[in-house]
Scaffold this motif. Sequence first.
Motif, mmCIF file in Angstrom:
data_model
loop_
_atom_site.group_PDB
_atom_site.id
_atom_site.type_symbol
_atom_site.label_atom_id
_atom_site.label_comp_id
_atom_site.label_asym_id
_atom_site.label_seq_id
_atom_site.Cartn_x
_atom_site.Cartn_y
_atom_site.Cartn_z
ATOM 1 N N ASP A 273 -8.447 -4.166 22.368
ATOM 2 C CA ASP A 273 -7.543 -4.310 23.467
ATOM 3 C C ASP A 273 -6.224 -3.772 23.164
ATOM 4 O OD1 ASP A 273 -7.161 -5.079 26.213
ATOM 5 O OD2 ASP A 273 -6.129 -6.790 25.383
ATOM 6 N N ALA A 274 -5.951 -3.893 21.476
ATOM 7 C CA ALA A 274 -4.656 -3.526 21.370
ATOM 8 C C ALA A 274 -4.704 -1.879 21.027
ATOM 9 C CB ALA A 274 -4.360 -4.241 19.890
ATOM 10 N N LEU A 275 -5.673 -1.661 20.119
ATOM 11 C CA LEU A 275 -5.765 -0.104 19.700
ATOM 12 C C LEU A 275 -7.356 0.087 19.846
ATOM 13 C CD1 LEU A 275 -4.189 -0.326 16.196
ATOM 14 C CD2 LEU A 275 -3.247 0.786 18.231
ATOM 15 N N GLY A 276 -7.601 0.893 21.094
ATOM 16 C CA GLY A 276 -8.941 1.170 21.672
ATOM 17 C C GLY A 276 -9.890 1.458 20.763
ATOM 18 N N GLU A 277 -11.368 1.717 20.888
ATOM 19 C CA GLU A 277 -12.238 2.172 20.226
ATOM 20 C C GLU A 277 -12.471 3.523 19.821
ATOM 21 O OE1 GLU A 277 -14.294 0.054 19.052
ATOM 22 O OE2 GLU A 277 -14.384 -1.512 20.096
ATOM 23 N N GLY A 278 -11.425 4.343 20.983
ATOM 24 C CA GLY A 278 -11.437 5.832 20.498
ATOM 25 C C GLY A 278 -10.337 5.892 19.517
ATOM 26 N N THR A 279 -9.522 5.106 19.024
ATOM 27 C CA THR A 279 -8.633 5.245 17.952
ATOM 28 C C THR A 279 -8.717 6.147 17.002
ATOM 29 O OG1 THR A 279 -7.279 3.327 19.047
ATOM 30 C CG2 THR A 279 -6.486 4.302 16.943
ATOM 31 N N ALA A 280 -9.987 5.657 16.395
ATOM 32 C CA ALA A 280 -10.499 6.300 14.954
ATOM 33 C C ALA A 280 -10.804 7.549 15.270
ATOM 34 C CB ALA A 280 -11.663 5.435 14.324
ATOM 35 N N ASP A 281 -11.393 7.959 16.502
ATOM 36 C CA ASP A 281 -11.707 9.433 16.777
ATOM 37 C C ASP A 281 -10.551 10.156 16.746
ATOM 38 O OD1 ASP A 281 -14.415 8.921 16.736
ATOM 39 O OD2 ASP A 281 -14.531 8.423 18.912
ATOM 40 N N LEU B 216 0.755 -1.115 -0.146
ATOM 41 C CA LEU B 216 0.068 -0.026 -0.008
ATOM 42 C C LEU B 216 0.839 1.433 0.007
ATOM 43 C CD1 LEU B 216 -2.659 -1.107 2.511
ATOM 44 C CD2 LEU B 216 -2.808 -1.098 0.130
ATOM 45 N N ALA B 217 2.102 1.138 -0.070
ATOM 46 C CA ALA B 217 3.110 2.191 -0.348
ATOM 47 C C ALA B 217 2.954 2.965 1.171
ATOM 48 C CB ALA B 217 2.922 3.205 -1.373
ATOM 49 N N ALA B 218 2.905 2.092 2.391
ATOM 50 C CA ALA B 218 2.489 2.808 3.705
ATOM 51 C C ALA B 218 3.491 1.998 4.746
ATOM 52 C CB ALA B 218 0.949 2.305 3.907
ATOM 53 N N PRO B 219 3.823 3.207 5.721
ATOM 54 C CA PRO B 219 4.636 2.852 6.786
ATOM 55 C C PRO B 219 3.687 1.947 7.689
ATOM 56 C CG PRO B 219 3.968 5.212 7.075
ATOM 57 C CD PRO B 219 3.586 4.576 5.814
ATOM 58 N N VAL B 220 4.513 1.364 8.483
ATOM 59 C CA VAL B 220 3.835 0.768 9.798
ATOM 60 C C VAL B 220 4.192 1.825 11.062
ATOM 61 C CG1 VAL B 220 4.109 -1.000 11.587
ATOM 62 C CG2 VAL B 220 3.695 -1.556 9.315
ATOM 63 N N LEU B 221 3.252 2.280 11.803
ATOM 64 C CA LEU B 221 3.506 3.268 12.893
ATOM 65 C C LEU B 221 2.943 2.582 14.139
ATOM 66 C CD1 LEU B 221 2.190 6.633 11.096
ATOM 67 C CD2 LEU B 221 4.732 6.034 11.750
ATOM 68 N N LEU B 222 3.453 3.030 15.277
ATOM 69 C CA LEU B 222 2.935 2.365 16.620
ATOM 70 C C LEU B 222 1.809 3.090 17.391
ATOM 71 C CD1 LEU B 222 6.257 1.084 17.780
ATOM 72 C CD2 LEU B 222 4.686 -0.092 16.295
ATOM 73 N N GLY B 223 1.073 2.681 17.904
ATOM 74 C CA GLY B 223 -0.049 3.287 18.923
ATOM 75 C C GLY B 223 0.011 2.550 20.200
ATOM 76 N N THR B 224 -0.825 3.020 20.694
ATOM 77 C CA THR B 224 -1.199 2.151 22.314
ATOM 78 C C THR B 224 -2.894 2.086 22.284
ATOM 79 O OG1 THR B 224 -1.466 4.250 23.583
ATOM 80 C CG2 THR B 224 0.746 3.244 23.310
ATOM 81 N N ARG B 225 -3.062 1.479 23.265
ATOM 82 C CA ARG B 225 -4.391 1.071 23.376
ATOM 83 C C ARG B 225 -5.305 2.272 23.642
ATOM 84 N NH1 ARG B 225 -8.634 0.220 27.220
ATOM 85 N NH2 ARG B 225 -10.162 -1.195 26.898
ATOM 86 N N ASP B 226 -4.739 3.311 24.424
ATOM 87 C CA ASP B 226 -5.690 4.469 24.675
ATOM 88 C C ASP B 226 -5.114 5.851 24.040
ATOM 89 O OD1 ASP B 226 -7.652 3.222 26.418
ATOM 90 O OD2 ASP B 226 -5.982 2.911 27.920
ATOM 91 N N ALA B 227 -4.114 5.737 23.095
ATOM 92 C CA ALA B 227 -3.402 7.057 22.746
ATOM 93 C C ALA B 227 -2.865 6.844 21.318
ATOM 94 C CB ALA B 227 -2.306 7.471 23.733
ATOM 95 N N VAL B 228 -2.699 7.821 20.666
ATOM 96 C CA VAL B 228 -1.852 8.077 19.404
ATOM 97 C C VAL B 228 -0.656 8.904 19.819
ATOM 98 C CG1 VAL B 228 -1.429 8.821 17.105
ATOM 99 C CG2 VAL B 228 -3.523 7.869 17.957
ATOM 100 N N PRO B 229 0.542 8.231 20.081
ATOM 101 C CA PRO B 229 1.782 8.902 20.655
ATOM 102 C C PRO B 229 2.134 10.067 19.651
ATOM 103 C CG PRO B 229 2.000 6.520 20.769
ATOM 104 C CD PRO B 229 0.729 6.748 19.868
ATOM 105 N N ALA B 230 2.895 10.923 20.356
ATOM 106 C CA ALA B 230 3.182 12.341 19.817
ATOM 107 C C ALA B 230 3.923 11.916 18.446
ATOM 108 C CB ALA B 230 4.110 13.146 20.573
ATOM 109 N N ALA B 231 4.930 10.941 18.405
ATOM 110 C CA ALA B 231 5.681 11.077 17.271
ATOM 111 C C ALA B 231 4.716 10.365 16.181
ATOM 112 C CB ALA B 231 6.866 9.929 17.470
ATOM 113 N N THR B 232 3.955 9.600 16.393
ATOM 114 C CA THR B 232 3.004 9.026 15.244
ATOM 115 C C THR B 232 2.076 10.057 14.777
ATOM 116 O OG1 THR B 232 3.192 6.675 16.454
ATOM 117 C CG2 THR B 232 1.305 7.219 15.028
#
Length: 355
Positions: free
Chosen positions: A155-163, A120-136
């Motif tokens: 449980d890996a990327l919480g329901e609020g991640t899309a928001d 997809l010409a896309a990187p893999v970035l890292l998140g947490t269950r409850d946050a999108v970290p600043a670098a991401t």
Amino acid sequence: MFRSALRRAALVPVAAALALGSAGTASAAPADGFETLTPVCSAQLPITHPGCVAGTSYRGAPLPDGDPNQIVQLSGADRFATAAAIAEHGFPEADVAVLVSGEDRHLVDALSAAPLARSLAAPVLLGTRDAVPAATAAYLQRHRVQAVLLVGGADALGEGTADRLRALGVTSTARVAGADRYETSRALVALAPRATHGWVASGEDAHLVDALAASGPAARLAEPLLLVADGDPLPAAAALRARGVTSTTVAGGPEGVAPEALAPLPAPQRAAGDDRYATAAELAVESVDRGLPADDLLFAPGVSGHLVDALAAGPLGRATLLVGDVDSSYDVIEAWFDTFGSGRVTAVGAVEIGD
């Protein structure tokens, strides 16, 4: 000398962050001296890929400059910043990203993500269950990423991640997840391009490092990487055959993928060594035999606590050696350069190449 410096490659505290490049925008003809990444469009893709809609290609990583002593260090203040630094190097233009959990207990969910991300010409970035970290978040905003594929359950990327992503300007999100790690792996493979060859690794926690070593080659060759369960291998075999796979490289020995799990796979052949470092070297040799350059190599941490760096580096699509503070790791590195010579080495995360 370059080679003696590599001989002293070791795990050290993460080095100062590589300076990040300026934001890029997608172009129809990426600049000379860089990889050209053209997304593979699938009707099954659950997000809207702007590049697929517009027929866009993207500028990728710089090509090796021909210097046999070229070293690239990609690291950041933490695992999230390291993944962002890897993304800047490999995907300086991007409309799409793949978001996975950066928490150790959920790394397994994303082991099959590298081939799909690169397609997809896309990187893999890292998140947490409850946050999108600043670098991401900074990468997503800098590049005005419009679509993000989430890998793993709530449980890996919480329901609020899309928001949280929408607040960063992302307009299209979707989640790829299954009831367990094996079903998630099969769901990722189902979205990746069809191929006649595939890669398989154990999904057991003690052997995940084998899948990490296989992820770069699988990504570059546009071939699926699938986790197989010793106790129930038939779904993995069926998933591979459904994608057109007729031959399989199995990462690791029988202590990882048992003989009874190997048997149903399409024409399986093992790539395994005496330990994780030798197994990674066998996988790297296999990738060179299948067309990857031997002189454009990735060094990734091979010890627990740092494996996440190899996860983020998979979409770069490089033959990968694992590095640790043990003699067998150094012996593998020296043997590689004795056999193939030197070229560009990209060291990620906690791997730092000495002077």
